[in-house]
Design a protein around this motif. Sequence first.
Motif, PDB file in Angstrom:
ATOM      1  N   SER A 211      50.022  10.693   0.788  1.00 42.03           N
ATOM      2  CA  SER A 211      51.018  12.120   0.846  1.00 42.03           C
ATOM      3  C   SER A 211      51.809  12.132  -0.597  1.00 42.03           C
ATOM      4  O   SER A 211      52.373  13.181  -0.937  1.00 42.03           O
ATOM      5  CB  SER A 211      52.203  11.727   1.739  1.00 42.03           C
ATOM      6  N   HIS A 212      51.664  11.111  -1.429  1.00 43.27           N
ATOM      7  CA  HIS A 212      52.342  10.896  -2.694  1.00 43.27           C
ATOM      8  C   HIS A 212      51.910  11.986  -3.809  1.00 43.27           C
ATOM      9  O   HIS A 212      52.910  12.755  -4.363  1.00 43.27           O
ATOM     10  CB  HIS A 212      52.297   9.455  -3.198  1.00 43.27           C
ATOM     11  N   ALA A 213      50.634  12.313  -3.836  1.00 46.10           N
ATOM     12  CA  ALA A 213      50.147  13.134  -4.893  1.00 46.10           C
ATOM     13  C   ALA A 213      50.482  14.494  -4.567  1.00 46.10           C
ATOM     14  O   ALA A 213      51.096  15.421  -5.583  1.00 46.10           O
ATOM     15  CB  ALA A 213      48.521  13.112  -4.896  1.00 46.10           C
TER      16      ALA A 213
ATOM     17  N   ARG B 209      60.899   7.965 -10.319  1.00 45.10           N
ATOM     18  CA  ARG B 209      61.416   7.037  -8.990  1.00 45.10           C
ATOM     19  C   ARG B 209      60.087   6.997  -7.888  1.00 45.10           C
ATOM     20  O   ARG B 209      59.952   6.262  -7.247  1.00 45.10           O
ATOM     21  CB  ARG B 209      62.536   7.749  -8.250  1.00 45.10           C
ATOM     22  N   PHE B 210      59.508   7.990  -7.717  1.00 46.53           N
ATOM     23  CA  PHE B 210      58.567   8.203  -6.566  1.00 46.53           C
ATOM     24  C   PHE B 210      57.375   7.252  -7.197  1.00 46.53           C
ATOM     25  O   PHE B 210      56.592   6.473  -6.466  1.00 46.53           O
ATOM     26  CB  PHE B 210      58.011   9.514  -6.533  1.00 46.53           C
ATOM     27  N   ARG B 211      56.793   7.194  -8.592  1.00 44.98           N
ATOM     28  CA  ARG B 211      55.922   6.350  -9.015  1.00 44.98           C
ATOM     29  C   ARG B 211      56.132   4.935  -8.948  1.00 44.98           C
ATOM     30  O   ARG B 211      55.293   4.152  -8.702  1.00 44.98           O
ATOM     31  CB  ARG B 211      55.606   6.846 -10.603  1.00 44.98           C
ATOM     32  N   ASP B 212      57.450   4.566  -8.967  1.00 41.72           N
ATOM     33  CA  ASP B 212      57.885   3.406  -8.957  1.00 41.72           C
ATOM     34  C   ASP B 212      57.616   2.620  -7.400  1.00 41.72           C
ATOM     35  O   ASP B 212      57.188   1.314  -7.379  1.00 41.72           O
ATOM     36  CB  ASP B 212      59.343   2.871  -9.117  1.00 41.72           C
ATOM     37  N   LEU B 213      57.668   3.337  -6.323  1.00 39.17           N
ATOM     38  CA  LEU B 213      57.273   3.295  -5.237  1.00 39.17           C
ATOM     39  C   LEU B 213      55.779   2.741  -4.784  1.00 39.17           C
ATOM     40  O   LEU B 213      55.539   2.101  -3.883  1.00 39.17           O
ATOM     41  CB  LEU B 213      57.492   4.429  -4.257  1.00 39.17           C
ATOM     42  N   GLU B 214      54.766   3.291  -5.681  1.00 40.35           N
ATOM     43  CA  GLU B 214      53.468   3.129  -5.409  1.00 40.35           C
ATOM     44  C   GLU B 214      53.199   1.576  -5.153  1.00 40.35           C
ATOM     45  O   GLU B 214      52.502   1.079  -4.264  1.00 40.35           O
ATOM     46  CB  GLU B 214      52.616   3.638  -6.590  1.00 40.35           C
ATOM     47  N   GLY B 215      53.726   0.548  -6.168  1.00 39.18           N
ATOM     48  CA  GLY B 215      53.354  -0.867  -6.155  1.00 39.18           C
ATOM     49  C   GLY B 215      53.833  -1.445  -4.805  1.00 39.18           C
ATOM     50  O   GLY B 215      53.080  -2.391  -4.438  1.00 39.18           O
ATOM     51  N   LEU B 216      54.887  -0.907  -4.593  1.00 35.84           N
ATOM     52  CA  LEU B 216      55.538  -1.633  -3.349  1.00 35.84           C
ATOM     53  C   LEU B 216      54.868  -1.327  -1.879  1.00 35.84           C
ATOM     54  O   LEU B 216      54.862  -2.058  -1.133  1.00 35.84           O
ATOM     55  CB  LEU B 216      57.073  -1.032  -3.302  1.00 35.84           C
TER      56      LEU B 216
ATOM     57  N   GLY C   6      65.211   6.657   0.663  1.00 31.68           N
ATOM     58  CA  GLY C   6      66.289   6.823  -0.104  1.00 31.68           C
ATOM     59  C   GLY C   6      66.035   7.533  -1.363  1.00 31.68           C
ATOM     60  O   GLY C   6      66.678   8.653  -1.789  1.00 31.68           O
ATOM     61  N   VAL C   7      64.868   7.422  -1.602  1.00 31.08           N
ATOM     62  CA  VAL C   7      64.308   8.326  -3.019  1.00 31.08           C
ATOM     63  C   VAL C   7      64.325   9.882  -2.664  1.00 31.08           C
ATOM     64  O   VAL C   7      64.588  10.818  -3.233  1.00 31.08           O
ATOM     65  CB  VAL C   7      63.274   7.930  -3.689  1.00 31.08           C
ATOM     66  N   LEU C   8      63.722  10.138  -1.460  1.00 29.98           N
ATOM     67  CA  LEU C   8      63.565  11.275  -0.925  1.00 29.98           C
ATOM     68  C   LEU C   8      65.133  12.240  -0.694  1.00 29.98           C
ATOM     69  O   LEU C   8      65.161  13.311  -0.999  1.00 29.98           O
ATOM     70  CB  LEU C   8      63.017  11.514   0.346  1.00 29.98           C
ATOM     71  N   ARG C   9      65.801  11.338  -0.116  1.00 32.23           N
ATOM     72  CA  ARG C   9      67.350  11.879  -0.127  1.00 32.23           C
ATOM     73  C   ARG C   9      67.830  12.095  -1.375  1.00 32.23           C
ATOM     74  O   ARG C   9      68.511  13.111  -1.495  1.00 32.23           O
ATOM     75  CB  ARG C   9      68.238  10.630   0.583  1.00 32.23           C
TER      76      ARG C   9
END
Length: 461
Positions: free
Chosen positions: A156-158, A214-221, A279-282
């Motif tokens: 869904s990220h892209a 912020r969203f890109r940082d989530l990919e690795g996690l 949290g990033v979505l919020r």
Amino acid sequence: MAIRTEKDFLGSLDIPKDAYYGVHTARALENFTITGVQINHFPRIIIALAMVKKATLAANLEFGLIDEKLAAAINQACDEIIDGKLHEHFVVDLIQGGAGTSTNMNANEVIANRALEILGHEKGSYKNLHPNDHVNLSQSTNDVYPTAFRVGLLLSHADLLAALEQLIGHFKDRAELFKSIYKIGRTQLQDAVPMTLGQEFQAFADTLSEEKQRFRDLEGLLGEVGLGGTAIGTGVNAPKGFAAVACKHLAEISGFSVTPAANPIEATSDTGIYLTWSGVLRRTATKLSKICNDLRLLSCGPRAGIGEINLPPVQAGSSIMPGKVNPVIPEMVNQVAYQVMGNDLTVMLACEGGQLQLNAFEPVMVANLFQSIDIMKRAMRILGDRCVSGITPNIEHCQKNLEKSITLVTLLNPQLGYEISSEIAVEALTSRRTIRELILERNLMSSEDYDALIKESTELD
């Protein structure tokens, strides 16, 4: 309706003959009539589930745990689901007890029955190929469901980023168009100092641009998964080394970087990544809502308010007041933001509510996170396409508001001093004349120098 009968340890149950799901899914349909929103409402969850099943199948083949003929049929069924087929048979409610077991079993049964069909057998003839013994081999809901959850978020990220980048582009376009339009800036809803309308819209673009990283940082996690940990992370009923092999295949199938969790037991119960994602979505939703508040304020009136910009009219605004047009698109985005904020609270409570080696509440996290992603994505596209791209400036009104503002006297302090500037401010207030008029009348500055002073005050270092 033609039926077939399937049974489990609880007894027998009649199922529509053409259904690809089986008895476990049918029981979930009886037990969880909650939201009316089935998991097929979010196709990426289903695609992610099929990817996980395909990856674990490949690992089972490497370890020699499954017959190649059966594996080929299961693999074809997974590929069909990844391509968008059979999604209508993923019918369980998003919110369910059992930590996602009903969703996992729905996937196992659809894949098994399609594989049986490919092999020339009837649906439900599980002696030939079984949902648990073959499709769910070396797995548990407790490693499959969270892994599919994470892959679904990555899928869904892209689209989410594309919608955000498109909206940012619309704000940047407006900023360029408005770069030479001077207006009054405001703090605490009161007149402050000059700025350009372009600077205001560039600020909207830049604050949203921060969210992309912020969203890109989530990919690795998201890529660190507990697949292979089975029930509680110990890997029971899976061969040694299964996690690494399954993750290798999942990375190849999904196209994402997928690695085994450093501590599979910790990964089985930890839901922190969902809290972070939510949290990033919020945070993004909060920024969007603030921007929409500003758009509504800047366009308010249009004649008896600030009225510095015009939002494109998209529908009639009143059933009783002819000609009234409301800022319906920004209002819609405000409400989407409130929903995302509420969803984030639900995710937080569900994350906190886990006990011991498993969090049983991931289904409600799935429901809320994927809803937030979907409505945010749609809201951003609509805001950009149907509102921001059509905003026009009221240049004369911007100029009039600027000229009327008493706070322009602040710009005179460095050249005229505080005392004279104060005198001019008081006179402007009592006489209802502009700062420009009084400056020119006293021959304190030429009109050209005054305009240059305003322009200079808006230039950034």
